[in-house]
Design an enzyme around this catalytic site. Sequence first.
Site, PDB file in Angstrom:
ATOM      1  N   PRO A  11       0.390   0.325  -4.579  1.00 42.18           N
ATOM      2  CA  PRO A  11       1.184  -0.229  -5.665  1.00 42.18           C
ATOM      3  C   PRO A  11       1.363  -1.749  -5.625  1.00 42.18           C
ATOM      4  CG  PRO A  11       2.548   0.965  -4.110  1.00 42.18           C
ATOM      5  CD  PRO A  11       1.132   1.271  -3.753  1.00 42.18           C
ATOM      6  N   ASN A  12       1.306  -2.321  -6.802  1.00 34.65           N
ATOM      7  CA  ASN A  12       1.563  -3.751  -7.068  1.00 34.65           C
ATOM      8  C   ASN A  12       0.443  -4.675  -6.621  1.00 34.65           C
ATOM      9  OD1 ASN A  12       4.194  -3.509  -8.308  1.00 34.65           O
ATOM     10  ND2 ASN A  12       4.902  -2.851  -6.302  1.00 34.65           N
ATOM     11  N   ARG A  19       1.705 -13.882  -8.558  1.00 33.60           N
ATOM     12  CA  ARG A  19       3.002 -14.306  -7.993  1.00 33.60           C
ATOM     13  C   ARG A  19       2.923 -14.238  -6.475  1.00 33.60           C
ATOM     14  NH1 ARG A  19       7.097 -10.291 -10.224  1.00 33.60           N
ATOM     15  NH2 ARG A  19       8.465 -11.482  -8.896  1.00 33.60           N
ATOM     16  N   TYR A  24       1.027 -13.657  -0.009  1.00 28.87           N
ATOM     17  CA  TYR A  24      -0.163 -12.811  -0.106  1.00 28.87           C
ATOM     18  C   TYR A  24      -1.470 -13.577  -0.305  1.00 28.87           C
ATOM     19  CZ  TYR A  24       3.356  -9.163  -0.657  1.00 28.87           C
ATOM     20  OH  TYR A  24       4.411  -8.324  -0.456  1.00 28.87           O
ATOM     21  N   ASN A  75      -5.132  -0.498   1.963  1.00 31.39           N
ATOM     22  CA  ASN A  75      -3.872  -1.225   1.932  1.00 31.39           C
ATOM     23  C   ASN A  75      -2.916  -0.356   1.113  1.00 31.39           C
ATOM     24  OD1 ASN A  75      -1.666  -2.823   1.623  1.00 31.39           O
ATOM     25  ND2 ASN A  75      -2.804  -4.680   1.040  1.00 31.39           N
ATOM     26  N   ALA A  78       3.536  -0.756  -0.446  1.00 30.53           N
ATOM     27  CA  ALA A  78       4.867  -0.322  -0.002  1.00 30.53           C
ATOM     28  C   ALA A  78       4.899   1.146   0.420  1.00 30.53           C
ATOM     29  CB  ALA A  78       5.878  -0.581  -1.110  1.00 30.53           C
ATOM     30  N   HIS A  81       5.342   2.237   4.136  1.00 36.15           N
ATOM     31  CA  HIS A  81       6.627   2.326   4.823  1.00 36.15           C
ATOM     32  C   HIS A  81       7.379   3.616   4.528  1.00 36.15           C
ATOM     33  CE1 HIS A  81       5.490  -1.796   5.239  1.00 36.15           C
ATOM     34  NE2 HIS A  81       5.698  -2.067   3.955  1.00 36.15           N
ATOM     35  N   ASP A  88      -0.134  12.538   6.059  1.00 34.72           N
ATOM     36  CA  ASP A  88      -0.764  13.866   6.141  1.00 34.72           C
ATOM     37  C   ASP A  88      -2.182  13.842   5.592  1.00 34.72           C
ATOM     38  OD1 ASP A  88       1.523  14.901   7.265  1.00 34.72           O
ATOM     39  OD2 ASP A  88       2.242  15.854   5.428  1.00 34.72           O
ATOM     40  N   GLU A  99      -6.159   0.829   8.363  1.00 32.45           N
ATOM     41  CA  GLU A  99      -5.024   0.339   7.553  1.00 32.45           C
ATOM     42  C   GLU A  99      -5.049  -1.182   7.570  1.00 32.45           C
ATOM     43  OE1 GLU A  99      -1.263   1.424   9.280  1.00 32.45           O
ATOM     44  OE2 GLU A  99      -0.094   0.281   7.805  1.00 32.45           O
ATOM     45  N   HIS A 101      -3.159  -4.931   5.907  1.00 35.10           N
ATOM     46  CA  HIS A 101      -2.135  -5.614   5.119  1.00 35.10           C
ATOM     47  C   HIS A 101      -2.477  -7.090   5.029  1.00 35.10           C
ATOM     48  CE1 HIS A 101       0.484  -2.128   5.135  1.00 35.10           C
ATOM     49  NE2 HIS A 101       0.130  -1.967   6.396  1.00 35.10           N
ATOM     50  N   SER A 103      -0.138  -9.433   4.554  1.00 34.31           N
ATOM     51  CA  SER A 103       0.920 -10.156   5.270  1.00 34.31           C
ATOM     52  C   SER A 103       1.170  -9.524   6.637  1.00 34.31           C
ATOM     53  CB  SER A 103       2.216 -10.128   4.440  1.00 34.31           C
ATOM     54  OG  SER A 103       2.675  -8.791   4.267  1.00 34.31           O
ATOM     55  N   ARG A 108       8.369  -9.792   8.609  1.00 32.37           N
ATOM     56  CA  ARG A 108       9.090  -9.790   7.330  1.00 32.37           C
ATOM     57  C   ARG A 108      10.367  -8.935   7.435  1.00 32.37           C
ATOM     58  NH1 ARG A 108       5.095  -8.647   2.570  1.00 32.37           N
ATOM     59  NH2 ARG A 108       6.909  -9.457   1.442  1.00 32.37           N
ATOM     60  N   ARG A 112       9.996  -3.281   6.405  1.00 33.54           N
ATOM     61  CA  ARG A 112       8.514  -3.286   6.410  1.00 33.54           C
ATOM     62  C   ARG A 112       7.952  -3.131   7.825  1.00 33.54           C
ATOM     63  NH1 ARG A 112       7.264  -5.269   1.122  1.00 33.54           N
ATOM     64  NH2 ARG A 112       8.921  -6.664   0.439  1.00 33.54           N
TER      65      ARG A 112
HETATM   66  O1  CA2 Z   1       1.004  -7.278   3.106  1.00 34.66           O
HETATM   67  C1  CA2 Z   1       0.548  -6.333   2.453  1.00 34.66           C
HETATM   68  O2  CA2 Z   1      -0.656  -6.205   2.194  1.00 34.66           O
HETATM   69  C2  CA2 Z   1       1.511  -5.293   1.865  1.00 34.66           C
HETATM   70  O3  CA2 Z   1       0.888  -3.998   1.976  1.00 34.66           O
HETATM   71  C3  CA2 Z   1       1.699  -5.690   0.406  1.00 34.66           C
HETATM   72  C4  CA2 Z   1       2.741  -4.871  -0.330  1.00 34.66           C
HETATM   73  C5  CA2 Z   1       4.050  -4.785   0.474  1.00 34.66           C
HETATM   74  O4  CA2 Z   1       4.951  -3.888  -0.160  1.00 34.66           O
HETATM   75  C6  CA2 Z   1       3.812  -4.324   1.907  1.00 34.66           C
HETATM   76  O5  CA2 Z   1       5.048  -4.315   2.602  1.00 34.66           O
HETATM   77  C7  CA2 Z   1       2.825  -5.229   2.608  1.00 34.66           C
HETATM   78  C8  CA2 Z   1       3.023  -5.515  -1.712  1.00 34.66           C
HETATM   79  C9  CA2 Z   1       1.831  -5.551  -2.627  1.00 34.66           C
HETATM   80  C10 CA2 Z   1       1.782  -6.690  -3.588  1.00 34.66           C
HETATM   81  O6  CA2 Z   1       3.040  -7.027  -4.128  1.00 34.66           O
HETATM   82  C11 CA2 Z   1       3.134  -8.125  -4.947  1.00 34.66           C
HETATM   83  C12 CA2 Z   1       4.398  -8.480  -5.354  1.00 34.66           C
HETATM   84  C13 CA2 Z   1       4.595  -9.588  -6.165  1.00 34.66           C
HETATM   85  C14 CA2 Z   1       3.503 -10.323  -6.602  1.00 34.66           C
HETATM   86  C15 CA2 Z   1       2.226  -9.963  -6.193  1.00 34.66           C
HETATM   87  C16 CA2 Z   1       2.034  -8.863  -5.378  1.00 34.66           C
END
Ligand code: CA2
Length: 146
Positions: A11-12, A19, A24, A75, A78, A81, A88, A99, A101, A103, A108, A112
Site C-alpha cells: 500500500p501507498n 511526497r 523514501y 516491499n 505498512a 507491521h 502465512d 523482504e 524496505h 527506509s 523510525r 514500524r
Molecule cells: O520503507 C519502506 O519501504 C516502507 O515499507 C514504506 C511504507 C511504510 O509504511 C513502511 O513502514 C516502510 C510506506 C509506503 C509509501 O508511503 C508513502 C507515503 C507518503 C508519500 C509517498 C509514499
Amino acid sequence: MARKVFVLNGPNLNSLGKREPGIYGGKTLSDIETDCRTLGNELGFEIDFRQTNHEGVLVDWLQEAGDKAVGVAINPGAYSHTSIALHDAIRSIDIPVVELHLSNIHAREAFRHVSMVSPVVAGVILGFGPNSYDLALRALADICEN
Ligand code: CA2
C-alpha cells in the site's frame, strides 16, 4: 528461458516520488520498475512488477508466485507491521522471498520496528532507498545460484 521473479509492492507505494522524498527517495515506482527490469535482464530474470493497496491481493500474488516464479522480492509497505496473512502466505510457498524496505524501519516510529514477515523470509534489505530493490534482486540471484 529467463527465470521469473515477482517484485511485489504494497500500500501507498504508488505515491512514491510525489511526497516524502526525504524518507523514501525521489524516484517514482515506475522509475524503480524500469531499474528492476534493466537489472533483471543482467541477472537473467524476467521481472513481473506489481503494486496493490490491498492485503488479500498480495496474498493471491504470493500464492501465484509459488506456482510461477523462482523467487519474490516484496516491499509489503505498512502491511509488514500488521499482516499475519502475509506471514502465512510466505510460509506456504517453497520459493525464496526477500523482504525489502526503502527506509530503515528501525530508525523510525516504534510501530514500524516489528515486521510480521521477517521471520519467514530468506532475508531483509532496508534503508537504501530505491537501491534496496536492486540489492534485493542481487540477493535473490545469489540464493537462486546456490
Ligand atoms: O520503507 C519502506 O519501504 C516502507 O515499507 C514504506 C511504507 C511504510 O509504511 C513502511 O513502514 C516502510 C510506506 C509506503 C509509501 O508511503 C508513502 C507515503 C507518503 C508519500 C509517498 C509514499
